[in-house]
Scaffold this motif. Structure first.
Motif, PDB file in Angstrom:
ATOM      1  N   SER A 116      70.829  22.895  17.023  1.00 49.67           N
ATOM      2  CA  SER A 116      69.598  22.174  16.701  1.00 49.67           C
ATOM      3  C   SER A 116      68.761  22.956  15.697  1.00 49.67           C
ATOM      4  CB  SER A 116      68.799  21.923  17.984  1.00 49.67           C
ATOM      5  OG  SER A 116      67.598  21.243  17.687  1.00 49.67           O
ATOM      6  N   LEU A 117      68.672  24.269  15.894  1.00 45.44           N
ATOM      7  CA  LEU A 117      67.903  25.102  14.956  1.00 45.44           C
ATOM      8  C   LEU A 117      68.508  25.018  13.546  1.00 45.44           C
ATOM      9  CD1 LEU A 117      67.251  28.307  17.105  1.00 45.44           C
ATOM     10  CD2 LEU A 117      65.550  26.656  16.309  1.00 45.44           C
ATOM     11  N   MET A 118      69.831  25.105  13.444  1.00 42.54           N
ATOM     12  CA  MET A 118      70.495  25.068  12.144  1.00 42.54           C
ATOM     13  C   MET A 118      70.317  23.703  11.468  1.00 42.54           C
ATOM     14  SD  MET A 118      74.014  27.129  13.046  1.00 42.54           S
ATOM     15  CE  MET A 118      74.660  26.915  11.410  1.00 42.54           C
ATOM     16  N   THR A 119      70.402  22.637  12.280  1.00 39.30           N
ATOM     17  CA  THR A 119      70.252  21.288  11.707  1.00 39.30           C
ATOM     18  C   THR A 119      68.846  21.080  11.176  1.00 39.30           C
ATOM     19  OG1 THR A 119      71.933  20.373  13.190  1.00 39.30           O
ATOM     20  CG2 THR A 119      70.355  18.827  12.210  1.00 39.30           C
ATOM     21  N   ASP A 138      58.244  14.415   6.381  1.00 33.36           N
ATOM     22  CA  ASP A 138      59.532  14.780   6.979  1.00 33.36           C
ATOM     23  C   ASP A 138      59.554  16.256   7.359  1.00 33.36           C
ATOM     24  OD1 ASP A 138      60.562  12.249   6.824  1.00 33.36           O
ATOM     25  OD2 ASP A 138      61.652  12.572   4.940  1.00 33.36           O
ATOM     26  N   ILE A 139      58.976  17.100   6.496  1.00 34.59           N
ATOM     27  CA  ILE A 139      58.966  18.542   6.805  1.00 34.59           C
ATOM     28  C   ILE A 139      58.216  18.798   8.107  1.00 34.59           C
ATOM     29  CG2 ILE A 139      57.997  20.753   6.061  1.00 34.59           C
ATOM     30  CD1 ILE A 139      58.751  20.022   3.220  1.00 34.59           C
ATOM     31  N   ILE A 140      57.082  18.124   8.283  1.00 36.78           N
ATOM     32  CA  ILE A 140      56.309  18.290   9.524  1.00 36.78           C
ATOM     33  C   ILE A 140      57.133  17.844  10.722  1.00 36.78           C
ATOM     34  CG2 ILE A 140      54.270  17.481  10.793  1.00 36.78           C
ATOM     35  CD1 ILE A 140      52.834  17.289   8.082  1.00 36.78           C
ATOM     36  N   TYR A 159      62.235  21.779  14.973  1.00 42.42           N
ATOM     37  CA  TYR A 159      62.676  23.184  14.973  1.00 42.42           C
ATOM     38  C   TYR A 159      61.945  23.964  16.061  1.00 42.42           C
ATOM     39  CZ  TYR A 159      63.985  27.755  13.110  1.00 42.42           C
ATOM     40  OH  TYR A 159      64.491  29.011  12.965  1.00 42.42           O
ATOM     41  N   ASN A 160      60.634  23.767  16.183  1.00 44.81           N
ATOM     42  CA  ASN A 160      59.853  24.470  17.210  1.00 44.81           C
ATOM     43  C   ASN A 160      60.342  24.118  18.618  1.00 44.81           C
ATOM     44  OD1 ASN A 160      58.298  25.646  15.226  1.00 44.81           O
ATOM     45  ND2 ASN A 160      56.652  24.120  15.375  1.00 44.81           N
ATOM     46  N   ALA A 161      60.642  22.845  18.825  1.00 44.47           N
ATOM     47  CA  ALA A 161      61.117  22.414  20.144  1.00 44.47           C
ATOM     48  C   ALA A 161      62.478  23.044  20.446  1.00 44.47           C
ATOM     49  CB  ALA A 161      61.213  20.887  20.185  1.00 44.47           C
ATOM     50  N   ALA A 162      63.357  23.100  19.425  1.00 46.49           N
ATOM     51  CA  ALA A 162      64.668  23.722  19.620  1.00 46.49           C
ATOM     52  C   ALA A 162      64.517  25.198  19.929  1.00 46.49           C
ATOM     53  CB  ALA A 162      65.534  23.519  18.367  1.00 46.49           C
ATOM     54  N   THR A 167      64.554  29.564  24.064  1.00 47.91           N
ATOM     55  CA  THR A 167      63.797  30.533  24.879  1.00 47.91           C
ATOM     56  C   THR A 167      63.992  30.253  26.369  1.00 47.91           C
ATOM     57  OG1 THR A 167      62.141  30.775  23.145  1.00 47.91           O
ATOM     58  CG2 THR A 167      61.509  31.451  25.379  1.00 47.91           C
ATOM     59  N   VAL A 168      63.939  28.993  26.764  1.00 43.37           N
ATOM     60  CA  VAL A 168      64.124  28.613  28.163  1.00 43.37           C
ATOM     61  C   VAL A 168      65.537  28.964  28.619  1.00 43.37           C
ATOM     62  CG1 VAL A 168      64.265  26.643  29.766  1.00 43.37           C
ATOM     63  CG2 VAL A 168      62.376  26.826  28.130  1.00 43.37           C
TER      64      VAL A 168
END
Length: 623
Positions: A14-17, A592-594, A600-603, A608-609
């Motif tokens: 998810s982070l990479m995507t 789209d960036i937002i 990205y933040n959620a991923a 972290t979890v």
């Protein structure tokens, strides 16, 4: 079953995507003003699930998801719209080029009244009219000479201006050919790189954007179509010829032609065949140089040649105040020095052609008299011979009009002695010389015993320029050798007349060979040429010529301007539609960036979890 580290893998994907989506949006923003750039979108799909129906798996409903994956990064582009733009671009640049150069041509004809050819010609005729009123006046003779010089200067100036435009167009053609060759090479090089990239499984979007931009630029220079039946072979065609095939680019050469003022024709470098282009900048330039400018120069040369020939014909047979006769008012420069017009056309050292401009019969004719003869006259035309049939009930004038109304490149009129005169016009085909009679034949007796031009009827008695001394097939008819190319460029008043104005002939010699005081018959006859039907090319009189010349230029300029405005309107609509599809909208990209940033933040929070869960399992269980 899924292992304990599966969550980390899902978070990583998810982070990479989302990172790739943010990077692509940033790439779009940075290229918002890049010519030919198409915005790109990341196509995302779910990663392959843990269990597949064809494999053994745990007995549980559904599949265990493995997160997300990037399927491709593609351009947002309407291929059909792009093909239509390419097809229409050559029309826009074609009319844009014609509009640009016709503005220059119109400026040549829109010169101030005091220096225009038309106004100076009017003043020249007025000078002869004044001399007819005062035939003994040296001042009136000086006015004729001065106005003649002003007229020839304006004709040479107009000729020089048109030739300068032709030279500019020729330079533009050579530069455009270099651009076409350069674009073809660049497209072929990009084809090679794109095929290599696709073979590795990539989508070379930026390379394809660059190729499409080059194709569009090439379409502005020549008419092209694009074909990619084979996915690995991108082809560009023009007028049925392949100019780019995969990584191979064909080149165009410019080959100079002596018969076209040194201007070059276009040939394919590999086959040495002639290259033809109908549209685009290059097509318009070739048409302007080889048709429009050539036609304008031919019309001006036709006017200058016929004008000088008619004035000289009268002046040569008249006598001046100093009792000098046999002088041409305007200087004549002949194409060949041979008195029969014989010329070595193929350069092998043997005369093989006859260059004759005018043939005049020996018999005086009555324009309104019925000829009482039947037959067919054959004359040279732009695309082969032209046949003019005459009948017993026709008058001489009707036969002359039928010749002049035909497509023949030979015109007819009755001269000052009522003799039938045939004279050559300019040639439509560059392979044929201007102002050269190429063929005259009569199956009957009109051009033979009646008019006194040919010695005999039929093919055996025909005049044909494809042999030396062809004038031997004429009766005792007078003939004039053809002038140098572009006679309008060197027309001037005779030096002998400029040196002694009393040599200007206003009278015809009396029985003693002298000019009678007050005799102004020659001046009147020269002045009357102004409104006489003397066939200036396809026009009957000099006034017809000027009206036709100015009207044609004005109408063609108006057509170019109107067609350009129409094409601009069409192309603006097409380009605006393309921009709405493929163009970069900065506000949309920022939104789209937002969105991608939140993903990205959620991923990252998900990772972290997962880290905390693994920490609990590894470090805290069993304590």
């Amino acid at each position: 079953m899924a292992n304990s580290f599966a969550g980390i893998e899902i978070g990583k994907r998810s982070l990479m995507t989302h990172s790739t989506q943010i990077q692509t949006a940033g790439h779009n923003i940075s290229n918002a003003n890049t010519e030919g750039y198409s915005r790109q979108r990341v196509n995302v799909k779910t990663f392959e699930p843990l269990y597949r129906p064809d494999l053994e798996r745990a007995e549980r409903p559904g599949m265990v998801g493995q997160g997300t994956d990037i399927q491709s990064i593609e351009r947002v582009r309407d291929e059909l719209l792009e093909k239509r733009i390419v097809a229409q671009t050559n029309e826009e640049t074609y009319w844009e080029t014609r509009d640009k150069y016709y503005s220059m041509i119109e400026a040549v004809y829109s010169e101030p009244d005091e220096v225009s050819v038309r106004s100076n010609l009017d003043k020249f005729w007025e000078g002869w009219q004044e001399l007819s009123l005062y035939p003994d006046s040296n001042a009136a003779r000086q006015a004729v000479v001065t106005r003649g010089e002003s007229l020839t200067n304006s004709i040479r100036q107009q000729h020089s201006s048109l030739r300068a435009i032709g030279n500019q167009i020729n330079d533009d053609i050579e530069a455009t050919v270099k651009q076409v060759n350069d674009y073809a090479r660049q497209i072929a090089a990009l084809n090679h790189e794109i095929v290599r990239s696709k073979a590795m499984g990539d989508n070379p979007n930026d390379l394809m954007d660059r190729r499409d931009l080059l194709v569009e630029k090439l379409a502005g220079l020549i008419n092209v179509t694009v074909d990619q039946t084979d996915p690995d072979e991108f082809c560009v065609h023009t007028d049925g010829q392949v100019i780019v095939q995969g990584s191979v680019a064909r080149q165009i050469d410019t080959v100079p032609l002596i018969d076209n003022n040194g201007y070059g024709k276009l040939m394919w470098h590999d086959t040495e065949e002639d290259a033809f282009f109908r549209g685009g900048t290059l097509g318009a330039l070739i048409e302007l140089r080889d048709k429009d400018i050539r036609s304008e120069l031919q019309q001006l040369d036709t006017m200058a040649l016929n004008f000088a020939d008619l004035v000289n014909d009268v002046h040569r047979n008249a006598i001046g105040k100093n009792n000098t006769t046999g002088l041409d008012f305007f200087t004549q420069h002949y194409f060949v020095e041979n008195t029969n017009g014989s010329y070595d056309r193929d350069g092998d050292g043997v005369e093989d052609t006859s260059y004759v401009f005018r043939i005049t019969g020996t018999n005086a004719l009555n324009a309104h008299e019925q000829i009482g003869l039947e037959g067919t006259i054959t004359l040279n035309g732009p695309d082969g011979d032209v046949r003019v049939t005459y009948y017993a009930t026709d008058t001489v004038e009707e036969v002359i009009n039928r010749i002049n109304d035909s497509n023949a490149e030979v015109k007819a009129y009755l001269d000052r002695n009522s003799s039938l005169a045939l004279k050559a016009t300019s040639s439509k085909d560059m392979a044929n010389p201007d102002f050269v009679i190429r063929h005259v034949e009569d199956s009957g007796m009109f051009l033979t015993g009646y008019a006194g031009i040919l010695r005999a009827s039929g093919a055996d008695g025909a005049y044909d320029f494809n042999r030396a001394d062809a004038v031997t097939s004429l009766a005792d008819a007078q003939f004039a050798v053809s002038p140098l190319m572009e006679p309008g460029a060197y027309l001037e008043v005779s030096a002998q007349i400029r040196g002694d104005v009393e040599s200007v002939a206003a009278a015809f010699a009396n029985s003693q060979g002298y000019a009678d005081p007050g005799d102004a018959r020659a001046a009147v006859e020269i002045a009357s040429i102004r409104n006489t039907k003397v066939m200036i090319g396809s026009e009957r009189t000099f006034d017809d010529y000027f009206a036709e010349a100015v009207t044609n230029v004005g109408l063609k300029g108006e057509q170019a301007a109107n067609q350009l405005a129409s094409q601009n309107y069409i192309m603006n609509d097409l380009r605006n539609l393309r921009d709405s599809i493929s163009g970069v909208n900065i506000d949309e990209e920022l939104a789209d960036i937002i969105k991608f940033q939140h993903g990205y933040n959620a991923a990252a929070r998900f990772v972290t979890v997962q880290d905390q869960l693994l920490d609990t399992i590894i470090n805290r269980l069993g304590v």
